[in-house]
Structures are given as structure tokens and as C-alpha cells.
Design a protein around this motif. Structure first.
Motif, mmCIF file in Angstrom:
data_model
loop_
_atom_site.group_PDB
_atom_site.id
_atom_site.type_symbol
_atom_site.label_atom_id
_atom_site.label_comp_id
_atom_site.label_asym_id
_atom_site.label_seq_id
_atom_site.Cartn_x
_atom_site.Cartn_y
_atom_site.Cartn_z
ATOM 1 N N ASP A 20 54.366 49.132 44.509
ATOM 2 C CA ASP A 20 52.919 49.255 44.342
ATOM 3 C C ASP A 20 52.418 48.425 43.164
ATOM 4 N N TYR A 21 53.227 47.455 42.711
ATOM 5 C CA TYR A 21 52.890 46.713 41.491
ATOM 6 C C TYR A 21 51.568 45.961 41.613
ATOM 7 N N LYS A 22 51.190 45.548 42.809
ATOM 8 C CA LYS A 22 49.937 44.815 42.969
ATOM 9 C C LYS A 22 48.710 45.701 42.769
ATOM 10 N N GLU A 23 48.904 47.011 42.835
ATOM 11 C CA GLU A 23 47.790 47.940 42.657
ATOM 12 C C GLU A 23 47.540 48.274 41.187
ATOM 13 N N LEU A 24 48.436 47.865 40.316
ATOM 14 C CA LEU A 24 48.330 48.195 38.897
ATOM 15 C C LEU A 24 47.388 47.234 38.187
ATOM 16 N N ASP A 25 46.739 47.733 37.118
ATOM 17 C CA ASP A 25 45.965 46.800 36.301
ATOM 18 C C ASP A 25 46.937 45.997 35.440
ATOM 19 N N LEU A 26 46.425 44.978 34.773
ATOM 20 C CA LEU A 26 47.307 44.041 34.081
ATOM 21 C C LEU A 26 48.098 44.719 32.966
ATOM 22 N N GLY A 27 47.469 45.626 32.241
ATOM 23 C CA GLY A 27 48.182 46.332 31.182
ATOM 24 C C GLY A 27 49.338 47.147 31.725
ATOM 25 N N GLU A 28 49.092 47.867 32.829
ATOM 26 C CA GLU A 28 50.154 48.656 33.455
ATOM 27 C C GLU A 28 51.257 47.748 33.994
ATOM 28 N N HIS A 33 56.728 45.420 33.620
ATOM 29 C CA HIS A 33 57.514 44.210 33.341
ATOM 30 C C HIS A 33 58.466 44.430 32.174
ATOM 31 N N ASP A 34 57.956 44.990 31.092
ATOM 32 C CA ASP A 34 58.781 45.151 29.897
ATOM 33 C C ASP A 34 59.921 46.143 30.135
ATOM 34 N N LYS A 35 59.661 47.161 30.931
ATOM 35 C CA LYS A 35 60.723 48.113 31.276
ATOM 36 C C LYS A 35 61.792 47.433 32.130
ATOM 37 N N LEU A 36 61.358 46.623 33.089
ATOM 38 C CA LEU A 36 62.307 45.922 33.955
ATOM 39 C C LEU A 36 63.099 44.868 33.187
ATOM 40 N N SER A 59 69.752 44.105 47.370
ATOM 41 C CA SER A 59 68.658 43.139 47.254
ATOM 42 C C SER A 59 67.363 43.883 47.552
ATOM 43 N N PRO A 60 66.604 44.237 46.531
ATOM 44 C CA PRO A 60 65.454 45.123 46.734
ATOM 45 C C PRO A 60 64.306 44.439 47.468
ATOM 46 N N ARG A 61 63.456 45.252 48.067
ATOM 47 C CA ARG A 61 62.284 44.714 48.761
ATOM 48 C C ARG A 61 61.296 44.111 47.770
ATOM 49 N N CYS A 62 61.173 44.735 46.601
ATOM 50 C CA CYS A 62 60.294 44.235 45.542
ATOM 51 C C CYS A 62 61.126 44.091 44.273
ATOM 52 N N VAL A 67 57.158 40.797 40.129
ATOM 53 C CA VAL A 67 56.238 41.261 39.090
ATOM 54 C C VAL A 67 55.818 40.093 38.206
ATOM 55 N N LYS A 68 56.761 39.250 37.840
ATOM 56 C CA LYS A 68 56.436 38.074 37.029
ATOM 57 C C LYS A 68 55.440 37.164 37.749
ATOM 58 N N VAL A 69 55.672 36.949 39.030
ATOM 59 C CA VAL A 69 54.785 36.087 39.815
ATOM 60 C C VAL A 69 53.374 36.663 39.853
ATOM 61 N N GLU A 70 53.264 37.966 40.020
ATOM 62 C CA GLU A 70 51.948 38.602 40.071
ATOM 63 C C GLU A 70 51.222 38.491 38.734
ATOM 64 N N ILE A 71 51.938 38.702 37.641
ATOM 65 C CA ILE A 71 51.313 38.563 36.321
ATOM 66 C C ILE A 71 50.827 37.132 36.113
ATOM 67 N N ALA A 72 51.662 36.165 36.449
ATOM 68 C CA ALA A 72 51.278 34.762 36.268
ATOM 69 C C ALA A 72 50.048 34.417 37.090
ATOM 70 N N ARG A 73 49.979 34.944 38.303
ATOM 71 C CA ARG A 73 48.804 34.687 39.148
ATOM 72 C C ARG A 73 47.541 35.238 38.494
ATOM 73 N N ARG A 74 47.638 36.412 37.902
ATOM 74 C CA ARG A 74 46.462 37.012 37.267
ATOM 75 C C ARG A 74 46.073 36.274 35.988
ATOM 76 N N VAL A 75 47.052 35.754 35.279
ATOM 77 C CA VAL A 75 46.752 34.998 34.062
ATOM 78 C C VAL A 75 45.845 33.814 34.375
ATOM 79 N N LEU A 76 45.991 33.235 35.561
ATOM 80 C CA LEU A 76 45.182 32.076 35.935
ATOM 81 C C LEU A 76 43.679 32.353 35.875
ATOM 82 N N SER A 77 43.276 33.603 36.042
ATOM 83 C CA SER A 77 41.847 33.919 36.054
ATOM 84 C C SER A 77 41.239 33.912 34.656
ATOM 85 N N SER A 78 42.082 33.942 33.635
ATOM 86 C CA SER A 78 41.637 33.809 32.239
ATOM 87 C C SER A 78 42.819 33.229 31.479
#
Length: 342
Positions: A20-28, A33-36, A59-62, A67-78
Motif C-alpha cells: 500500500d506504499y503508493k497510498e502513503l503521504d511522502l513523510g510516511e 523507506h528508512d525502516k526498510l 521475491s516479494p510482490r512489492c 518504494v525508492k522509485v515512488e519517492i523519486a517520482r514524487r520528488v519530481l513535483s518539487s
């Protein structure tokens, strides 16, 4: 480089993440990420010591890489991939210092035979765009001029390039430019589609933001940073960069905790006392000598704006002399640094 160790990105793919990582806000998302990261570090250590094989893990589904890819994608918006921290919305076509929107441009890729000997042949990928404005840039056509020559690639296309380079004998994948930092999002996502074991090299000006460093440390195997200046005044005047020393020394300390390193120092005319000598002194005092090689480079030549306006940049409008190089070599020897000469 010889397939004796697993590339870190392959291990990151085996660290399970909540789907459900895509449903989290950036802080969450950063907290996940830091836990992983800690889970990854344990697995990486166990694999490196031979205590476990990657094949014995699921080999997990997620994954952590997702998670890194999702964070990087969001960084692009700012965007804060580098410490210019432009905060432009590159997803909407805005451009900051690097002059790039969200698209990644590859100017060329090939087996580079002119890199440091342990890296050759190096599967080098040159990206368009740069976070610096060096007045002497030798690659100004791909780093500072727009539109950049080359082709736009997506993550799958970039993975295909890496697979081709490895399959034709490259010992590693060498991300360079320009600078790879503005393309962090595409590079990370490409690793999702890359299944071959190939070490990843980050060949950069080392001006990444702290956030980008967190994204990179779990997928980069060897760091190949430039360390150009000690004087912040020199960095701002010649490369248009502020807080250079603070950012680069911070990132060097982070990098060496997560892989081996070859530091490149380009010796520049009339910058021995202000830059070269204090850089070598800092390296000798702050980085472990068994993990760092310093490549002392004499290839400086007056290019780009320096060649066009030599009177404006008079102190660097010539090649470095043999006497200047000898001073730097002697200092490296005095400090007991392991250094190479290119």
C-alpha cells in the motif's frame, strides 16, 4: 566487477515492502523507506558474508526498490534531487538549474576504455543536463546547452541499454553526464527491469541532496565522485554553486559508509594552494585510506567559456604545469594517500 558479488540493486529487490506504499503521504513513505533500509543492510551483510544466498529468499510482490522509485517520482513535483533545491515541478514541464523536465536524455553510451584501470571496459552512459555551470566544462554540449543532443529514454529503455552493455563485456554500468543526479528517477526505475548482475557506479559532481543520497546508497556499488574545490568562492565563481564544500564533504562521508570510492581531483592552474592541497588534507583526515583511491588528474584544459573569454578567467586560461602537478603529487605522498595519476 567480475561477477563475484551481487549488485546491491538485486538485493534491494528482495526486501519486502508493504504494497500500500503508493497510498502513503511522502513523510510516511520516507519512514517506511528508512525502516526498510535497515532490513536491506542486514540482508546485504548476510549475502556478502555467504551466510545466505539470494536464491533462498523470496521475491516479494512489492520491494524496497519500488518504494525508492515512488519517492523519486514524487520528488519530481518539487525537485530537490540536488542541493540547488530548485523545487520546480518537473512533471509539469518546469525546469530548474539542470534545464530538464521529467524526461531523461541519453547522449551516448559505449564501452569506455579511458576510465580508471579497474573499471575498464566501463559501460558508460552519458546523460544530458547538469546541476553545475562550470565555465571550463569539456562536455558543455550535453551538460549546459539546450536542447540536449541525444535520445529520450524511459526506464525500460535504460534497462535495455544496461543489459546490452553488460552483455557485450562491460564490467560495470557507469552513470555520468553532464551529471546523473537529475535523472535519478529514471535510473532507479530502470533497475526494476534489469535482471543481470552488474555493478552500478555513480560518477557525479557529488552535489546530491541528502534525500537523493538516501535513495542511492542501497543501489550504488562504487562511487566515482569529483572533488573539484576546497574554496567555496572558487566553486561559486567557476561552477555557479553555493555551499560546495559542505555538501560534497557530507556526501563523501555518506558514500564511503556504503561502498568503495575513487575520488577524482582535477588539478587546475593557480588553484593548488586554495583547493588541491586542502582537499588532499581533508581526505587524509576524514576518509578511511583502505577504501579510497584518489585519482589526481592533469587533464584540465581551457574549454567552453574560458576559451571564449580568456581575459575574464585569466587564472585558468592555460593548462596546468608540470611543476604544479609535482606539488600535488608530493602532497599526496606526504599524506600517505593511495593515489593514481591519469
Amino acid at each position: 566487477m567480475k561477477n563475484e558479488r551481487l549488485a546491491k540493486f538485486l538485493i534491494a529487490k528482495h526486501v519486502e515492502a508493504p504494497c500500500d506504499y503508493k497510498e502513503l503521504d511522502l513523510g510516511e513513505l520516507w519512514r517506511v523507506h528508512d525502516k526498510l533500509h535497515h532490513t536491506f543492510t542486514r540482508l546485504w551483510s548476510e549475502v556478502a558474508k555467504g551466510e545466505i544466498t539470494l536464491e533462498s529468499t523470496s521475491s516479494p510482490r512489492c520491494s524496497f526498490l519500488d518504494v525508492k522509485v515512488e519517492i523519486a517520482r514524487r520528488v519530481l513535483s518539487s525537485c530537490v534531487f540536488c542541493e540547488n533545491r530548485c523545487r520546480v515541478n518537473r512533471l509539469d514541464g518546469e525546469r530548474g538549474v539542470c534545464r530538464l523536465d521529467y524526461k531523461t536524455v541519453v547522449s551516448s553510451y559505449f564501452h569506455h576504455l579511458g576510465e580508471e584501470a579497474p573499471l575498464v571496459p566501463s559501460g558508460t552512459i552519458f546523460y544530458g543536463g547538469c546541476t553545475f555551470r562550470c565555465v571550463f566544462c569539456q562536455n558543455h554540449d550535453i551538460s549546459q546547452e539546450y536542447p540536449y543532443p541525444g535520445v529520450v529514454v524511459d526506464a525500460k529503455g535504460l534497462a535495455k541499454i544496461q543489459k546490452e552493455l553488460r552483455g557485450t563485456g562491460a564490467r560495470n554500468i557507469n552513470h555520468v553526464g553532464g551529471d546523473p543526479t537529475p535523472n535519478t528517477h529514471t535510473i532507479l526505475e530502470s533497475l526494476k527491469y534489469l535482471e543481470v548482475n552488474v555493478p552500478q557506479i555513480w560518477n557525479s559532481n557529488q552535489y546530491q541532496s541528502a534525500e537523493t543520497m538516501k535513495l542511492l546508497v542501497d543501489v550504488i556499488d562504487l562511487w566515482l565522485p569529483d572533488f573539484k574545490y576546497w574554496s567555496d568562492e572558487c566553486a561559486e565563481r567557476l561552477s555557479g554553486i553555493r555551499n560546495y564544500r559542505e555538501v560534497v564533504t557530507r556526501n563523501l562521508k555518506i558514500s564511503i559508509e556504503h561502498g568503495d570510492m575513487i575520488i577524482r581531483h582535477l588539478v587546475m592552474p593557480n588553484h593548488i594552494e586554495c583547493c588541491s592541497i586542502p582537499i588532499l588534507e581533508w581526505i587524509s583526515k576524514n576518509l578511511p585510506r583502505d577504501k579510497v583511491v584518489v585519482n589526481i588528474m592533469d587533464q584540465y584544459r581551457p574549454e567552453y567559456l574560458v576559451a571564449r573569454y580568456p581575459e575574464r578567467y585569466k587564472e585558468i586560461s592555460r593548462r596546468v604545469t608540470a611543476d604544479e602537478m609535482a606539488i600535488v603529487y608530493r602532497e599526496a605522498e606526504r599524506l600517505g594517500l593511495l593515489y593514481g595519476v591519469v
